[in-house]
Design a protein around this motif. Structure first.
Motif, PDB file in Angstrom:
ATOM      1  N   GLY A   1       0.884  -1.404   0.023  1.00 12.41           N
ATOM      2  CA  GLY A   1       0.156  -0.253  -0.030  1.00 12.41           C
ATOM      3  C   GLY A   1       0.621   1.220  -0.150  1.00 12.41           C
ATOM      4  N   ASN A   2       2.152   0.984   0.382  1.00 13.17           N
ATOM      5  CA  ASN A   2       3.026   2.477   0.386  1.00 13.17           C
ATOM      6  C   ASN A   2       4.282   2.450  -0.223  1.00 13.17           C
ATOM      7  OD1 ASN A   2       1.238   3.797   2.734  1.00 13.17           O
ATOM      8  ND2 ASN A   2       1.345   1.557   3.372  1.00 13.17           N
TER       9      ASN A   2
ATOM     10  N   ILE B   1       5.560   2.222  -3.292  1.00 12.50           N
ATOM     11  CA  ILE B   1       5.608   3.057  -4.545  1.00 12.50           C
ATOM     12  C   ILE B   1       5.142   4.314  -4.317  1.00 12.50           C
ATOM     13  CG2 ILE B   1       5.058   3.175  -6.848  1.00 12.50           C
ATOM     14  CD1 ILE B   1       6.934   0.686  -6.224  1.00 12.50           C
ATOM     15  N   ARG B   2       3.953   4.671  -3.540  1.00 12.81           N
ATOM     16  CA  ARG B   2       3.448   5.644  -3.322  1.00 12.81           C
ATOM     17  C   ARG B   2       4.404   6.801  -2.763  1.00 12.81           C
ATOM     18  NH1 ARG B   2       0.691   8.199   0.846  1.00 12.81           N
ATOM     19  NH2 ARG B   2       0.872   6.233   1.982  1.00 12.81           N
ATOM     20  N   LYS B   3       4.953   6.420  -1.516  1.00 13.17           N
ATOM     21  CA  LYS B   3       5.745   7.283  -0.853  1.00 13.17           C
ATOM     22  C   LYS B   3       7.114   7.583  -1.719  1.00 13.17           C
ATOM     23  CE  LYS B   3       5.333   8.957   2.241  1.00 13.17           C
ATOM     24  NZ  LYS B   3       4.480  10.158   2.545  1.00 13.17           N
TER      25      LYS B   3
ATOM     26  N   GLY C   1       7.220   7.988  -4.860  1.00 16.65           N
ATOM     27  CA  GLY C   1       6.812   8.789  -5.882  1.00 16.65           C
ATOM     28  C   GLY C   1       6.553  10.113  -5.197  1.00 16.65           C
ATOM     29  N   ASP C   2       6.075  10.297  -3.937  1.00 12.77           N
ATOM     30  CA  ASP C   2       6.036  11.564  -3.278  1.00 12.77           C
ATOM     31  C   ASP C   2       7.406  12.253  -3.326  1.00 12.77           C
ATOM     32  OD1 ASP C   2       3.470  11.112  -2.659  1.00 12.77           O
ATOM     33  OD2 ASP C   2       3.487  10.567  -0.641  1.00 12.77           O
TER      34      ASP C   2
ATOM     35  N   GLU D   1       3.151  -0.418 -11.475  1.00 14.97           N
ATOM     36  CA  GLU D   1       2.585   0.763 -10.414  1.00 14.97           C
ATOM     37  C   GLU D   1       3.748   1.752 -10.365  1.00 14.97           C
ATOM     38  OE1 GLU D   1       1.297   1.453  -5.887  1.00 14.97           O
ATOM     39  OE2 GLU D   1       1.955  -0.648  -6.532  1.00 14.97           O
TER      40      GLU D   1
ATOM     41  N   THR E   1       2.837   5.721 -11.150  1.00 15.46           N
ATOM     42  CA  THR E   1       3.141   6.695 -10.450  1.00 15.46           C
ATOM     43  C   THR E   1       4.180   7.820 -11.033  1.00 15.46           C
ATOM     44  OG1 THR E   1       2.872   5.032  -8.569  1.00 15.46           O
ATOM     45  CG2 THR E   1       3.958   6.998  -8.029  1.00 15.46           C
TER      46      THR E   1
ATOM     47  N   ASN F   1       2.264   9.882 -13.221  1.00 15.75           N
ATOM     48  CA  ASN F   1       1.226  10.725 -12.671  1.00 15.75           C
ATOM     49  C   ASN F   1       1.931  12.004 -12.405  1.00 15.75           C
ATOM     50  OD1 ASN F   1      -0.939   9.187 -13.366  1.00 15.75           O
ATOM     51  ND2 ASN F   1      -0.814   8.159 -11.451  1.00 15.75           N
TER      52      ASN F   1
ATOM     53  N   SER G   1      11.888  -0.594   2.579  1.00 11.96           N
ATOM     54  CA  SER G   1      10.645  -0.957   3.075  1.00 11.96           C
ATOM     55  C   SER G   1      10.612  -1.022   4.891  1.00 11.96           C
ATOM     56  CB  SER G   1      10.040  -2.341   2.695  1.00 11.96           C
ATOM     57  OG  SER G   1      10.666  -3.343   3.108  1.00 11.96           O
TER      58      SER G   1
END
Length: 392
Positions: free
Chosen positions: A282-283, A285-287, A289-290, A321, A325, A328, A379
């Motif tokens: 859940g996190n 790749i997202r973080k 990207g941030d 993913e 990301t 985006n 991670s």
């Protein structure tokens, strides 16, 4: 007597000099191990093939990897893996005696004390050098690199080495989980270790990589000038995702091995690596990207300024993913610019960044004026490192 110094003396521009990667190396022990042969090397828990193996290998995309382990015993220590990679950086033109600073990273040291860097130095050199050990997971390789870079940039050293190495085979060998499986059987439960531990047995492997950093580029051929390095931890936002030598409590906190009854060490395979796959998925790749989005503004970075993108991925499962990301946030990098060797060398943690750079550096593909973006996620509690290099 009080000495007064002007503020300008301490400005970065006055103390930082250019730093160049002039040589790279990697050391991968023994022959490569194909997917069908993994359990012949690391064994089967309770003599049963893992139910997780096929799924994990299908997702991670790894076809071959290397283990410093054969016939039930080690062929190399972690320190020996690192020492082999470091020694390969030196020759008659640049002897090992020129080394001034050794910065070594690992997630799997051979012992708690002495430090990993101290053990590597002891195998390498007959002269004293500055050392630093960085312990953690994948991002430690870049953290060690940054220390070596700062040493050369500040003028503290002219010749520095940063290295990352992992010896995972002994951690993931079936014998390390057999006591837990036996305990489950005594409790009339199926003797199968939890997925959070078992899947990592088919993700991780062994190897080492190293980089030589100097204050001057190579007189012939190419060098890589370090433009910038950025590292950030998000531990303030997340509970632990990957851990070892501890158990995770219901509230997300950890209890370390030294605060546990010794019987639990084996009954719960406390010393093994574990990962919370739900927190990871859940996190991770997202973080990343941030942080890349922040660097896009801070460093005035664009996809057009990247000729090669070197992402450390624990699994190809995350690639789509990651691509979405990056697209985006306006950092979509075309597939022909991606360069990684996960499928051939496996996931070697702190050594992965060095192994990718080494292969690209000696591939003959690089041209002066090009730029490389390296990304290393970790991670454990979500740490990320990005490094931007210029080919000169």
């Amino acid at each position: 007597m009080i000495l007064k110094c002007s503020r300008s003396f301490f400005k970065t521009d006055n103390i930082v000099r250019p730093v160049y990667i002039t040589r790279l190396s990697k050391f991968l022990p023994n022959d490569p191990v194909a997917n069908d042969d993994i359990e012949r090397v690391i064994g089967k828990v309770s003599d049963k093939s893992s139910k997780a193996q096929a799924l994990v290998l299908r997702n991670n995309g790894i076809k071959t990897r290397y283990y410093a382990f054969r016939d039930g015993k080690s062929t190399h220590t972690n320190a020996q893996l690192a020492a082999n990679a470091v020694s390969a950086l030196f020759d008659e033109q640049l002897p090992l005696q020129k080394l001034q600073l050794l910065s070594a990273a690992t997630a799997s040291p051979d012992q708690l004390l002495p430090s990993h860097a101290s053990m590597v130095h002891g195998l390498l050199s007959d002269h004293p050098v500055e050392i630093v050990s960085v312990t953690g997971a994948c991002c430690t390789g870049m953290q060690a690199f940054k220390y070596a870079w700062m040493g050369v940039a500040s003028g503290s050293a002219d010749v520095a080495v940063a290295c990352g190495s992992e010896k995972n085979a002994t951690w993931i060998h079936a014998s390390r989980f057999q006591a837990e499986a036996d305990n489950l059987e005594r409790l009339n439960e199926e003797p199968i270790i939890a997925f959070e531990k078992d899947f990592l047995r088919f993700m991780l492997s062994d190897g080492a990589g190293a980089a030589l950093l100097q204050d001057k580029p190579n007189s012939e051929g190419i060098s890589l000038r370090v433009e910038w390095i950025e590292i950030k931890s998000y531990a303030n936002e997340f509970k632990t995702c990957m851990y070892a030598r501890a158990i995770k409590n219901d509230d997300g906190s950890l209890t370390g091995w030294n605060d546990l009854d010794t019987a639990r060490w084996t009954e719960k395979s406390v010393f093994s690596l574990r990962q919370d796959t739900r927190l990871l998925g859940g996190n991770i790749i997202r973080k990343g990207g941030d942080m890349l989005g922040e660097l896009k503004g801070k460093r005035n970075l664009s996809a057009e300024q990247v000729d090669y993108f070197l992402p450390h991925m624990s699994s190809e499962y995350f690639k789509k993913e990651m691509e979405a990301t990056m697209e985006n946030i306006g950092m979509g990098i075309s597939a022909d610019k991606w360069f990684y060797n996960l499928t051939r060398v496996g996931n070697i943690g702190s050594a992965s960044g060095y192994a990718m750079l080494e292969e690209l550096f000696y591939s003959g593909k690089l041209k002066k004026g090009e730029h490389i973006l390296v990304m290393i996620p970790e991670s454990t509690r979500f740490t990320y490192g990005y490094m931007y290099l210029a080919v000169v």
